[in-house]
Design a protein around this motif. Structure first.
Motif, PDB file in Angstrom:
ATOM      1  N   SER A 151      -6.965  24.383 -19.294  1.00  0.00           N
ATOM      2  CA  SER A 151      -6.968  23.109 -18.566  1.00  0.00           C
ATOM      3  C   SER A 151      -8.103  22.994 -17.556  1.00  0.00           C
ATOM      4  CB  SER A 151      -5.634  22.934 -17.841  1.00  0.00           C
ATOM      5  OG  SER A 151      -5.437  23.963 -16.888  1.00  0.00           O
ATOM      6  N   GLN A 152      -9.107  23.861 -17.644  1.00  0.00           N
ATOM      7  CA  GLN A 152     -10.126  23.912 -16.593  1.00  0.00           C
ATOM      8  C   GLN A 152     -10.933  22.627 -16.473  1.00  0.00           C
ATOM      9  OE1 GLN A 152     -12.828  27.101 -17.394  1.00  0.00           O
ATOM     10  NE2 GLN A 152     -12.947  26.672 -19.573  1.00  0.00           N
ATOM     11  N   ASN A 153     -10.987  21.808 -17.512  1.00  0.00           N
ATOM     12  CA  ASN A 153     -11.738  20.558 -17.449  1.00  0.00           C
ATOM     13  C   ASN A 153     -10.848  19.356 -17.164  1.00  0.00           C
ATOM     14  OD1 ASN A 153     -14.222  21.819 -18.055  1.00  0.00           O
ATOM     15  ND2 ASN A 153     -13.720  21.809 -20.245  1.00  0.00           N
ATOM     16  N   LEU A 170       3.271  12.222 -21.070  1.00  0.00           N
ATOM     17  CA  LEU A 170       4.021  13.470 -21.276  1.00  0.00           C
ATOM     18  C   LEU A 170       5.454  13.176 -21.712  1.00  0.00           C
ATOM     19  CD1 LEU A 170       2.709  15.463 -18.182  1.00  0.00           C
ATOM     20  CD2 LEU A 170       2.278  16.024 -20.581  1.00  0.00           C
ATOM     21  N   GLN A 171       6.070  12.191 -21.082  1.00  0.00           N
ATOM     22  CA  GLN A 171       7.436  11.832 -21.453  1.00  0.00           C
ATOM     23  C   GLN A 171       7.505  11.332 -22.894  1.00  0.00           C
ATOM     24  OE1 GLN A 171       8.055   9.101 -18.069  1.00  0.00           O
ATOM     25  NE2 GLN A 171       9.729  10.425 -17.406  1.00  0.00           N
ATOM     26  N   GLU A 172       6.508  10.573 -23.301  1.00  0.00           N
ATOM     27  CA  GLU A 172       6.484  10.054 -24.673  1.00  0.00           C
ATOM     28  C   GLU A 172       6.344  11.160 -25.699  1.00  0.00           C
ATOM     29  OE1 GLU A 172       3.261   7.331 -24.557  1.00  0.00           O
ATOM     30  OE2 GLU A 172       4.392   5.759 -23.491  1.00  0.00           O
ATOM     31  N   LEU A 188       2.346  26.175 -23.937  1.00  0.00           N
ATOM     32  CA  LEU A 188       1.200  25.811 -23.107  1.00  0.00           C
ATOM     33  C   LEU A 188       0.134  25.088 -23.932  1.00  0.00           C
ATOM     34  CD1 LEU A 188       0.966  29.145 -21.091  1.00  0.00           C
ATOM     35  CD2 LEU A 188       2.127  27.035 -20.430  1.00  0.00           C
ATOM     36  N   LEU A 189      -0.039  25.524 -25.153  1.00  0.00           N
ATOM     37  CA  LEU A 189      -0.984  24.837 -26.040  1.00  0.00           C
ATOM     38  C   LEU A 189      -0.529  23.410 -26.319  1.00  0.00           C
ATOM     39  CD1 LEU A 189      -1.697  27.760 -28.530  1.00  0.00           C
ATOM     40  CD2 LEU A 189      -3.407  26.640 -27.077  1.00  0.00           C
ATOM     41  N   ALA A 190       0.777  23.229 -26.535  1.00  0.00           N
ATOM     42  CA  ALA A 190       1.317  21.891 -26.784  1.00  0.00           C
ATOM     43  C   ALA A 190       1.154  21.002 -25.559  1.00  0.00           C
ATOM     44  CB  ALA A 190       2.795  21.997 -27.169  1.00  0.00           C
ATOM     45  N   LEU A 191       1.363  21.564 -24.385  1.00  0.00           N
ATOM     46  CA  LEU A 191       1.205  20.811 -23.148  1.00  0.00           C
ATOM     47  C   LEU A 191      -0.239  20.351 -22.965  1.00  0.00           C
ATOM     48  CD1 LEU A 191       2.093  19.842 -20.318  1.00  0.00           C
ATOM     49  CD2 LEU A 191       1.758  22.190 -19.509  1.00  0.00           C
ATOM     50  N   VAL A 192      -1.187  21.246 -23.147  1.00  0.00           N
ATOM     51  CA  VAL A 192      -2.605  20.898 -22.953  1.00  0.00           C
ATOM     52  C   VAL A 192      -3.065  19.889 -24.002  1.00  0.00           C
ATOM     53  CG1 VAL A 192      -4.953  21.818 -23.026  1.00  0.00           C
ATOM     54  CG2 VAL A 192      -3.169  23.051 -21.783  1.00  0.00           C
ATOM     55  N   LYS A 193      -2.542  19.995 -25.189  1.00  0.00           N
ATOM     56  CA  LYS A 193      -2.911  19.030 -26.237  1.00  0.00           C
ATOM     57  C   LYS A 193      -2.576  17.614 -25.805  1.00  0.00           C
ATOM     58  CE  LYS A 193      -2.170  17.980 -31.138  1.00  0.00           C
ATOM     59  NZ  LYS A 193      -1.480  18.395 -32.384  1.00  0.00           N
ATOM     60  N   VAL A 194      -1.407  17.432 -25.191  1.00  0.00           N
ATOM     61  CA  VAL A 194      -1.011  16.099 -24.724  1.00  0.00           C
ATOM     62  C   VAL A 194      -1.846  15.699 -23.507  1.00  0.00           C
ATOM     63  CG1 VAL A 194       0.881  14.716 -23.790  1.00  0.00           C
ATOM     64  CG2 VAL A 194       1.318  16.344 -25.629  1.00  0.00           C
ATOM     65  N   LEU A 195      -2.104  16.623 -22.613  1.00  0.00           N
ATOM     66  CA  LEU A 195      -2.898  16.313 -21.422  1.00  0.00           C
ATOM     67  C   LEU A 195      -4.310  15.851 -21.771  1.00  0.00           C
ATOM     68  CD1 LEU A 195      -1.908  19.325 -19.123  1.00  0.00           C
ATOM     69  CD2 LEU A 195      -1.206  16.951 -18.830  1.00  0.00           C
TER      70      LEU A 195
END
Length: 348
Positions: A279-281, A305-307, A339-346
């Motif tokens: 998430s550094q960027n 994120l909720q979606e 964590l990978l799934a979270l960053v993908k959405v972010l």
């Protein structure tokens, strides 16, 4: 963000309206509440000690496990002595009720937890003043005063790990007590799970640390760390002598589970480092030193994120009328794929 009421323990995922969501909220930094290994020790502890111990610590029937826990915790935190309570709030109330009556002047850091603030102290706080500058000015203008400094070791909402090295520069013409709330530090800050006492014990102050063990360590208890003399005085209070202690099975399970805690803390550190690299960027606010909280201000990101069935921490603070504070909280119970799934959405 609407409230969610799950009917089971929290873990890396929870169900909301029948749908499984990734869960990045709460304060279970080490994921102990979802550890089957810790639960096994806890069940064994319940078999030994029962579900609760309703006798006060000064009763004629006393369990050694309380003292064994206190000695062990003090040794590893590098404090002279500790006292364990049934909650962090009770521990905080006990310590501040003793210290405030001895102080000639009290200085309080912004956003200090109310557990270590009496009503009288809260009424004296002036948010317009810089607490450090005010303390330095008072110390330089006075001699022989008993000065009490009160702060959180960690601001888990900002997030920020506070630096108290400035205290070394205070005038040596006064006596200082530094009271810290370590609730968000236990398990999450430092090389081990015992908080920040060893980090600040060399400061020219009487160091006292109070806090809840129910966050990172997953124990329904509070604790106070300090000198032999201070803890002895503390345990003479009626708030200690008349109160029931925490369930002894949890303290026994903690003593048996040190390898579990070490493993979970290392996993938490690995997860934080992994997420930081991913998430550094992104526009996330976090601490320079590893801490498992990442804040953002974009309300649209919360909706996104909720979606995608990801729940984070989001609520108005400090008052119900303030804007919501949006935070991603990493835990040792998360897996790399979470964590990978979270960053993908972010990054969408």
């Amino acid at each position: 963000m609407d409230s969610i009421f799950p009917q089971y323990q929290l873990n890396r995922t929870i169900f909301a309206e029948g749908t499984e969501h990734l869960f990045f909220s709460g304060t279970a930094y080490l994921g102990i509440s979802a550890s089957s290994e810790f639960s096994a020790y806890l069940k064994e502890g319940i078999d030994i000690y029962g579900t609760n111990h309703g006798l006060s610590r000064i009763n004629t029937v006393r369990l050694r496990v309380f003292e064994e826990f206190e000695i062990y915790f003090a040794h590893h935190a590098e404090a002279q002595k500790t006292a364990v309570y049934s909650s962090g709030f009770l521990a905080g109330h006990a310590v501040v009720s003793l210290l405030e009556n001895k102080a000639d002047a009290i200085f309080v850091a912004p956003h200090t937890h109310p557990a270590i603030l009496s009503a009288a102290i809260q009424n004296q706080i002036d948010p317009a003043h810089n607490w450090i500058d005010s303390c330095i000015k008072f110390a330089n203008q006075n001699e022989g005063k008993q000065i009490l400094l009160i702060a959180n070791a960690v601001d888990a909402l900002k997030p920020e790990i506070h630096d108290f090295s400035w205290v070394r520069a205070l005038s040596k013409n006064n006596n200082y007590t530094l009271l810290l709330d370590d609730s968000h530090a236990f398990g999450a800050v430092g090389e081990d799970v015992f908080g920040t006492y060893k980090r600040w014990k060399e400061l020219p102050v009487d160091l006292v640390i109070s806090g809840s063990l129910g966050k990172g360590l997953g124990l329904p208890a509070g604790i106070i760390l300090g000198s032999h003399e201070f803890i002895r005085e503390l345990t003479k209070q009626s708030i200690y002598r008349g109160a029931s202690p925490p369930p002894p099975a949890y303290l026994w399970a903690f003593l048996q589970s040190q390898e579990i805690y070490r493993k979970q803390q290392q996993k938490l550190k690995d997860n934080i480092q992994f997420f930081k690299k991913l998430s550094q960027n992104l526009d996330l606010q976090t601490t320079k030193e590893d801490f498992p909280v990442f804040r953002f201000d974009d309300a649209n990101l919360l909706q996104k994120l909720q979606e995608h069935q990801i729940i984070i921490s989001s609520f108005p603070y400090p008052s119900p009328n303030d804007p919501p504070v949006h935070r991603i909280v990493i835990s040792a119970w998360h897996e790399k794929e979470d964590l990978l799934a979270l960053v993908k959405v972010l990054k969408i």
